[in-house]
Design an enzyme around this catalytic site. Structure first.
Site, short mmCIF file in Angstrom:
data_model
loop_
_atom_site.label_atom_id
_atom_site.label_comp_id
_atom_site.label_asym_id
_atom_site.label_seq_id
_atom_site.Cartn_x
_atom_site.Cartn_y
_atom_site.Cartn_z
N LYS A 1 0.83 -1.22 0.00
CA LYS A 1 0.00 0.00 0.00
C LYS A 1 0.86 1.26 0.00
CE LYS A 1 -1.74 1.60 4.05
NZ LYS A 1 -1.52 3.01 4.40
N ASN A 2 1.84 1.30 0.90
CA ASN A 2 2.58 2.56 1.08
C ASN A 2 3.61 2.82 0.00
OD1 ASN A 2 1.02 3.15 3.22
ND2 ASN A 2 2.53 2.61 4.80
N ARG B 1 -4.09 10.62 4.56
CA ARG B 1 -2.95 11.55 4.59
C ARG B 1 -2.02 11.40 3.41
NH1 ARG B 1 -1.33 14.03 9.07
NH2 ARG B 1 0.75 13.94 8.18
N CYS C 1 -4.18 13.15 13.18
CA CYS C 1 -4.91 11.91 12.92
C CYS C 1 -4.84 11.05 14.17
CB CYS C 1 -4.37 11.19 11.71
SG CYS C 1 -2.82 10.39 12.02
N ARG D 1 1.24 14.65 13.54
CA ARG D 1 1.75 14.44 12.19
C ARG D 1 1.81 15.72 11.35
NH1 ARG D 1 -0.73 8.96 9.82
NH2 ARG D 1 1.16 8.94 8.56
N PRO D 2 2.69 16.65 11.74
CA PRO D 2 2.84 17.87 10.95
C PRO D 2 3.51 17.60 9.60
CG PRO D 2 4.44 17.82 12.74
CD PRO D 2 3.57 16.60 12.90
N VAL D 3 3.50 18.61 8.71
CA VAL D 3 4.14 18.46 7.39
C VAL D 3 5.19 19.56 7.19
CG1 VAL D 3 2.29 17.19 6.22
CG2 VAL D 3 2.16 19.69 6.35
N ASP D 4 5.72 20.07 8.31
CA ASP D 4 6.67 21.18 8.22
C ASP D 4 7.93 20.84 7.43
OD1 ASP D 4 6.99 19.43 10.40
OD2 ASP D 4 8.20 20.85 11.54
N ASP E 1 4.62 0.36 12.12
CA ASP E 1 3.41 -0.23 11.52
C ASP E 1 3.21 -1.70 11.92
OD1 ASP E 1 2.80 2.17 10.36
OD2 ASP E 1 3.42 1.61 8.34
N ARG F 1 -8.87 -0.30 4.49
CA ARG F 1 -7.95 0.71 3.96
C ARG F 1 -6.60 0.08 3.61
NH1 ARG F 1 -6.95 5.80 7.35
NH2 ARG F 1 -5.58 5.98 5.58
C1 EPZ Z 1 4.53 6.83 6.56
O1 EPZ Z 1 3.85 7.93 7.16
C2 EPZ Z 1 3.54 5.72 6.42
N1 EPZ Z 1 2.41 6.15 5.61
C3 EPZ Z 1 3.05 5.29 7.81
O2 EPZ Z 1 2.18 4.19 7.65
C4 EPZ Z 1 4.26 4.86 8.63
O3 EPZ Z 1 3.84 4.56 9.93
C5 EPZ Z 1 5.29 6.00 8.68
O4 EPZ Z 1 5.65 6.40 7.34
C6 EPZ Z 1 6.57 5.61 9.40
O5 EPZ Z 1 7.15 4.50 8.78
C7 EPZ Z 1 2.49 6.09 4.29
O6 EPZ Z 1 3.51 5.71 3.71
C8 EPZ Z 1 1.27 6.46 3.53
P1 EPZ Z 1 6.81 10.15 8.64
P2 EPZ Z 1 4.49 9.39 7.17
O7 EPZ Z 1 6.76 11.40 7.87
O8 EPZ Z 1 5.22 9.59 5.89
C9 EPZ Z 1 7.13 13.46 12.13
C10 EPZ Z 1 0.13 3.03 7.84
O9 EPZ Z 1 -0.45 2.47 8.80
N2 EPZ Z 1 7.12 14.49 11.06
O10 EPZ Z 1 8.00 9.26 8.49
O11 EPZ Z 1 3.41 10.34 7.51
C11 EPZ Z 1 5.78 12.76 12.25
O12 EPZ Z 1 4.84 13.51 13.00
C12 EPZ Z 1 0.78 4.39 8.00
O13 EPZ Z 1 0.20 2.52 6.70
C13 EPZ Z 1 7.25 15.82 11.39
O14 EPZ Z 1 7.39 16.20 12.57
O15 EPZ Z 1 5.50 9.27 8.37
C14 EPZ Z 1 6.16 11.45 12.90
O16 EPZ Z 1 6.25 11.59 14.28
C15 EPZ Z 1 0.52 4.98 9.35
N3 EPZ Z 1 7.20 16.75 10.38
C16 EPZ Z 1 7.55 11.17 12.31
O17 EPZ Z 1 8.02 12.42 11.80
C17 EPZ Z 1 7.07 16.39 9.07
O18 EPZ Z 1 7.03 17.28 8.19
C18 EPZ Z 1 7.55 10.14 11.17
O19 EPZ Z 1 6.62 10.49 10.18
C19 EPZ Z 1 6.95 15.04 8.76
C20 EPZ Z 1 6.98 14.08 9.78
#
Ligand code: EPZ
Length: 426
Positions: A22-23, A99, A123, A128-131, A313, A405
């Site tokens: 999926k991811n 997301r 969520c 989960r910010p996108v900064d 995950d 999902r």
């Molecule tokens: C991906 O999410 C996956 N989703 C998640 O799977 C997975 O748990 C995660 O990576 C970690 O492996 C998809 O691929 C669609 P991150 P993502 O950015 O990209 C912080 C599932 O069940 N962060 O690596 O959103 C964030 O808050 C899902 O399939 C910031 O602070 O994860 C988190 O604490 C759930 N600022 C950490 O980094 C940012 O701009 C890791 O998030 C981005 C992230």
């Protein structure tokens, strides 16, 4: 809403076909926006999230066709053609629900020069910010404004390569910037980049389209921008989280299951743990064989982290296994701040779990008892199904929407290896 009924106690025997990841699939779909030529994706999983991404891409004017795999174990093939990007607007209603929709931002700015994408918001598993995504795009020359909950981004004269170091190796930020950088002018260097297998799959897909990328699978990815990308035919990697989930299912219920199409290379952290607690995992010429006798597993601690450390995950599924282990284990979640929603539900089934901040202490019990349960995240939901496989009596998992999902035909795959599980239609 549909529910899943599981009756515990059956040993598992047989084979399960592993679906495409999926991811990875979601990101490849988003990256198909980068070319005006057709892209064909094989080994596509059939999931609600894939349907949601399809709806979003169609709003941008992407032409899509799906050839369905007829039988269990036969995957879908999807053709996507973004001849023209007619709109670059990703509405709140779609991004809020999934997301991964935010991953269209990089490809849209790179191809279209502008985009209006809803901020995803928090969520169930954390803020989960996108900064990191936004700061990276700004460093590449995009003008970014936040207007009424939307990211309004533009780079009319194109993006420029630069060096970006992430404070945390974020999967989504690495992937959004990688897809933005492939058409940028000059070289982009991503430091402290994600090394996840799905991120490597996306990189390999982009390379097959003509992108120049090196360092995939390391923490420094270097991208040299090219003028244009071409269409491609590409097979999505096998889903390592689905694979790990069925490995744990076999460990929890006991039995012998071959996971056809699975790879061991992307699941080393879990396999190492399973072997230590008394489960055998062997590569076969078709995938991976998992074997476990009926004796309770030993308790083992785990800490989640970025790849190749144990994945967040699989944390909920591993916790379900530890609830029936011999002894006490400590499970630490370091990636998301609120990813223990399964704990109160597992407790309803008789599990003994104490949570303090990011640490859960699980004391194994001899027996779990079936109960009605529900969870608000897909990995948490599947952990309840796994607990149900070994619980005495009947477990009803509500809100199956979450499972749909991310787990393709879960009840069919598990009943195919002898589990007593069925979907109850609403
Ligand atoms: C991906 O999410 C996956 N989703 C998640 O799977 C997975 O748990 C995660 O990576 C970690 O492996 C998809 O691929 C669609 P991150 P993502 O950015 O990209 C912080 C599932 O069940 N962060 O690596 O959103 C964030 O808050 C899902 O399939 C910031 O602070 O994860 C988190 O604490 C759930 N600022 C950490 O980094 C940012 O701009 C890791 O998030 C981005 C992230």
């Amino acid at each position: 809403m549909d529910r899943i009924r599981v009756k515990g106690g059956a040993r598992l025997k047989g084979e399960i076909a592993i679906s495409g990841a999926k991811n990875s699939a979601l990101k490849l779909m988003a990256a198909s926006l980068l070319t005006d030529e057709p892209v064909t994706l094989r080994n596509m999983p059939r999931l609600a999230d894939i349907a949601a991404m399809s709806d979003l891409l169609m709003q941008f004017g992407v032409n899509m066709n799906v050839r369905r795999g007829a039988a269990l174990g036969q995957s879908d093939t999807m053709r996507l053609h973004a001849a023209n990007v007619e709109s670059a607007f990703a509405p709140y209603d779609i991004v809020r629900k999934m997301r991964a929709s935010f991953q269209v931002l990089g490809p849209l700015i790179a191809r279209h020069g502008e985009a209006r994408v809803s901020l995803p918001g928090g969520c169930a598993i954390g803020a989960r910010p996108v900064d990191f995504h936004l700061k990276g795009l700004e460093a590449m020359g995009a003008a970014i404004e936040l207007v009424d909950g939307y990211v309004v981004a533009s780079a009319k004269t194109g993006l420029k390569g630069t060096t970006i170091e992430f404070p945390f190796a974020s999967v989504g930020a690495t992937e959004n910037l990688m897809t933005a950088a492939v058409l940028a002018k000059g070289r982009t260097v991503l430091k402290n980049a994600a090394r996840e297998p799905e991120t490597q799959d996306l990189g390999n897909f982009l390379i097959a389209m003509g992108a120049m990328i090196s360092g995939l699978g390391t923490s420094q990815i270097v991208i040299d921008g090219v003028e244009r990308l071409s269409g491609v035919m590409y097979s999505v990697m096998p889903d390592r989280i689905e694979t790990g989930t069925y490995m744990i299912a076999t460990a929890i219920a006991g039995g012998e299951v071959e996971l056809v199409g699975a790879l061991t290379s992307s699941n080393q952290a879990l396999i190492g743990l399973l072997e230590k607690i008394g489960t055998e995992v062997k590569e076969t010429n078709r995938g991976v064989m998992v074997y476990r006798n009926g004796i309770r597993p030993n308790a083992m601690d785990v800490t989640t982290g970025v790849f190749p450390v144990f994945p967040t995950d699989l944390q909920a599924q591993y916790m379900a296994l530890m609830t029936i282990a011999n002894g006490t284990s400590r499970i630490k979640e370091t990636v998301f701040e609120n990813r223990f929603m399964h704990v109160p539900e597992l407790a309803r089934m008789g599990a003994d779990i104490q949570v303090h901040g990011d640490l859960a202490t699980v004391t194994g019990v001899e027996k779990l008892k079936g109960a009605p349960v529900m969870a608000t995240d897909l990995r948490a939901s599947v952990s309840l199904v796994l607990a149900g496989l070994v619980a005495e009596g009947e477990t009803i998992v509500n809100r199956v929407y979450h499972l749909d999902r991310g787990f393709e035909r879960l009840e069919e795959k598990l009943s195919g290896v002898g589990a007593e599980i069925e979907r109850l239609a609403s």
